[in-house]
Design an enzyme around this catalytic site. Structure first.
Site, PDB file in Angstrom:
ATOM      1  N   GLN A   1      -6.608  -3.373  -5.234  1.00  0.00           N
ATOM      2  CA  GLN A   1      -5.835  -3.347  -6.203  1.00  0.00           C
ATOM      3  C   GLN A   1      -5.181  -4.791  -6.919  1.00  0.00           C
ATOM      4  OE1 GLN A   1      -5.479  -2.588  -2.712  1.00  0.00           O
ATOM      5  NE2 GLN A   1      -4.941  -0.771  -2.425  1.00  0.00           N
TER       6      GLN A   1
ATOM      7  N   ARG B   1      -0.286  10.912   2.954  1.00  0.00           N
ATOM      8  CA  ARG B   1      -0.496   9.578   3.200  1.00  0.00           C
ATOM      9  C   ARG B   1       0.312   9.286   4.610  1.00  0.00           C
ATOM     10  NH1 ARG B   1      -2.285   5.066  -0.954  1.00  0.00           N
ATOM     11  NH2 ARG B   1      -2.813   3.882   1.350  1.00  0.00           N
TER      12      ARG B   1
ATOM     13  N   ASN C   1       4.048  -3.563   4.287  1.00  0.00           N
ATOM     14  CA  ASN C   1       3.421  -3.225   2.831  1.00  0.00           C
ATOM     15  C   ASN C   1       1.347  -3.636   3.264  1.00  0.00           C
ATOM     16  OD1 ASN C   1       3.685  -3.830  -0.041  1.00  0.00           O
ATOM     17  ND2 ASN C   1       3.146  -5.902   0.127  1.00  0.00           N
ATOM     18  N   LYS C   2       0.755  -3.765   1.897  1.00  0.00           N
ATOM     19  CA  LYS C   2      -0.262  -3.727   1.912  1.00  0.00           C
ATOM     20  C   LYS C   2      -1.305  -4.929   2.776  1.00  0.00           C
ATOM     21  CE  LYS C   2      -2.814  -2.173   0.533  1.00  0.00           C
ATOM     22  NZ  LYS C   2      -3.330  -0.788   0.865  1.00  0.00           N
TER      23      LYS C   2
ATOM     24  N   ASP D   1       5.954  -0.178   1.448  1.00  0.00           N
ATOM     25  CA  ASP D   1       6.285   0.984   1.601  1.00  0.00           C
ATOM     26  C   ASP D   1       7.204   1.688   2.632  1.00  0.00           C
ATOM     27  OD1 ASP D   1       2.669  -0.842   0.579  1.00  0.00           O
ATOM     28  OD2 ASP D   1       2.810   1.728   0.420  1.00  0.00           O
TER      29      ASP D   1
ATOM     30  N   GLY E   1       0.655   3.804  -4.453  1.00  0.00           N
ATOM     31  CA  GLY E   1       1.333   2.085  -4.668  1.00  0.00           C
ATOM     32  C   GLY E   1       3.164   3.936  -3.999  1.00  0.00           C
ATOM     33  N   ALA E   2       4.176   3.367  -3.386  1.00  0.00           N
ATOM     34  CA  ALA E   2       5.058   3.748  -2.853  1.00  0.00           C
ATOM     35  C   ALA E   2       5.708   4.880  -3.741  1.00  0.00           C
ATOM     36  CB  ALA E   2       5.534   3.233  -1.774  1.00  0.00           C
TER      37      ALA E   2
HETATM   38  O1  MRU Z   1      -2.573   1.643  -0.574  1.00  0.00           O
HETATM   39  P1  MRU Z   1      -1.576   1.307  -1.536  1.00  0.00           P
HETATM   40  O2  MRU Z   1      -2.309   0.902  -3.052  1.00  0.00           O
HETATM   41  O3  MRU Z   1      -0.825   2.616  -1.700  1.00  0.00           O
HETATM   42  O4  MRU Z   1      -0.465   0.250  -1.619  1.00  0.00           O
HETATM   43  C1  MRU Z   1      -0.165  -0.203  -2.226  1.00  0.00           C
HETATM   44  C2  MRU Z   1       1.376  -0.913  -1.922  1.00  0.00           C
HETATM   45  O5  MRU Z   1       1.192  -1.582  -0.549  1.00  0.00           O
HETATM   46  C3  MRU Z   1       2.402  -1.425  -2.990  1.00  0.00           C
HETATM   47  O6  MRU Z   1       2.774  -3.220  -2.095  1.00  0.00           O
HETATM   48  C4  MRU Z   1       3.465  -1.066  -2.138  1.00  0.00           C
HETATM   49  O7  MRU Z   1       3.571   0.502  -2.140  1.00  0.00           O
HETATM   50  C5  MRU Z   1       4.406  -1.228  -3.517  1.00  0.00           C
HETATM   51  S1  MRU Z   1       4.438  -0.109  -4.795  1.00  0.00           S
HETATM   52  C6  MRU Z   1       5.274  -0.908  -5.812  1.00  0.00           C
END
Ligand code: MRU
Length: 357
Positions: A203, A96, A254-255, A244, A54-55
């Protein structure tokens, strides 16, 4: 040291006994375990392996990674200290690539070092730790501000679909997308959450559903390919996701799967909101095409944990993020307010108001 997360239910990151403790998000919700990190390398490893994800949470963890390395070398003398810090920034920056909050947090730590030329390593290490604590505490304050702005967009009784986990687990606490939902619930609105499972890392199924169940916020879990059907039945009133990295023109990384949800939302006339702190907006990137997209291991797609279900040797793609063009975004929800129909002009106006870090 006070705990900046005292008001939140989930402690994603915790400073304890001179170490960074991270709730291990790889094994939730079956097990609630922590991984302790005592160096920049161990934090980088935890980020890479998705112990913490999560960012905003990645940004907070990276800040602690720098502080940990400074504490480890506080008595080493100025030159070895400098060399260790340079190495720490390098290893953390390589963990990352997509979430810009990581680089934003590292830039803040680096800027403190630049401004503190007069400090000796022990004092600088203390100052870096204090800044890491502040970045964590500030993240919770920002999420609460976003929550207050975003909650106003949700009607009482709204059925809100979310993708991935943008909750307390993805941040210092409260969450971005789930923070908006939490704030709406705190304001007395009866919100029902629809959580996309979020293949391949799950997630949504493992983390978002768990957070909502913990707090007794009504949640329904669906697999990713069910979202369109539910929308066609009129069972979704709004979509809220996190981000992200947001490009200067409002394109949102985003994801993986977010783009698909945004297209479906547009097709069905459903508002598509992105909750993102200003630290997620990257003005150095003009549009989403230039956002680096992480490609993760094939094993995440061919199976889960010890179980492999796809044929051995099959070719796999596993981009961890996708880009939703700005024109599909109804609004960005930030700590400074809501940016409707985000574009380069609207975003730069809000960013220009931002106080210096
Ligand atoms: O691969 P991840 O689990 O780090 O990806 C997270 C996401 O895509 C979230 O939607 C994003 O980081 C926003 S979290 C507030």
């Amino acid at each position: 040291m006070t705990n900046p997360q005292a008001q939140t239910t989930v402690e994603t990151l915790r400073w304890r006994s001179e170490r960074l403790e991270l709730i291990d998000q790889r094994v939730l919700p079956a097990q609630i375990e922590c991984v302790a990190c005592d160096s920049a390398a161990s934090v980088a490893q935890a980020i890479r392996d998705m112990v913490v994800r999560g960012a905003p949470a990645i940004g907070c963890a990276a800040a602690y990674g720098v502080a940990l390395e400074a504490l480890r070398h506080r008595d080493a003398g100025v030159e070895p200290f400098r060399a260790a810090m340079a190495q720490a920034f390098e290893v953390l920056a390589a963990s990352r690539p997509t979430a810009v909050n990581l680089f934003w947090a590292l830039a803040r730590m680096r800027s403190l070092i630049r401004q503190s030329a007069e400090l000796l390593p022990p004092e600088l290490a203390d100052a870096l730790l204090a800044l890491a604590h502040e970045i964590l505490a500030e993240d919770v304050r920002i999420n609460r501000a976003m929550g207050a702005h975003g909650a106003a967009l949700l009607a009482d009784g709204a059925r809100v679909l979310t993708h991935c986990n943008a909750g307390a687990l993805a941040t210092g606490g409260h969450g971005t997308a789930l923070g908006v939902i939490r704030s709406a619930v705190e304001a007395g609105k009866r919100i029902q959450v629809i959580a996309d499972e979020t293949r391949p890392f799950l997630q949504g199924a493992r983390l978002t559903a768990w957070e909502m169940v913990q707090e007794q916020i009504p949640v329904t879990l669906i697999t990713d390919n069910m979202a369109g059907f539910l929308m066609s039945l009129g069972e979704v009133d709004a979509v809220i996701v996190g981000a992200d990295r947001v490009a200067a023109n409002g394109d949102v990384a985003n994801k993986i799967g977010t783009y698909m949800v945004a297209v479906l939302a547009r097709r069905h006339g459903i508002p598509f909101y992105v909750a993102c702190p200003l630290s997620t907006i990257d003005l150095t990137i003009a549009d989403g095409g230039a956002i680096p997209i992480e490609e993760r291991a094939a094993a995440e797609v061919t199976g889960f944990r010890e179980c492999q279900w796809a044929a051995h040797g099959v070719k796999v793609r596993n981009p961890a993020f996708d880009v939703t063009p700005a024109d599909l975004v109804t609004a960005l929800i930030t700590e400074r307010g809501v940016i409707h129909c985000p574009d380069t002009q609207a975003i730069s106006a809000v960013m220009a108001e931002r106080p210096a870090a």
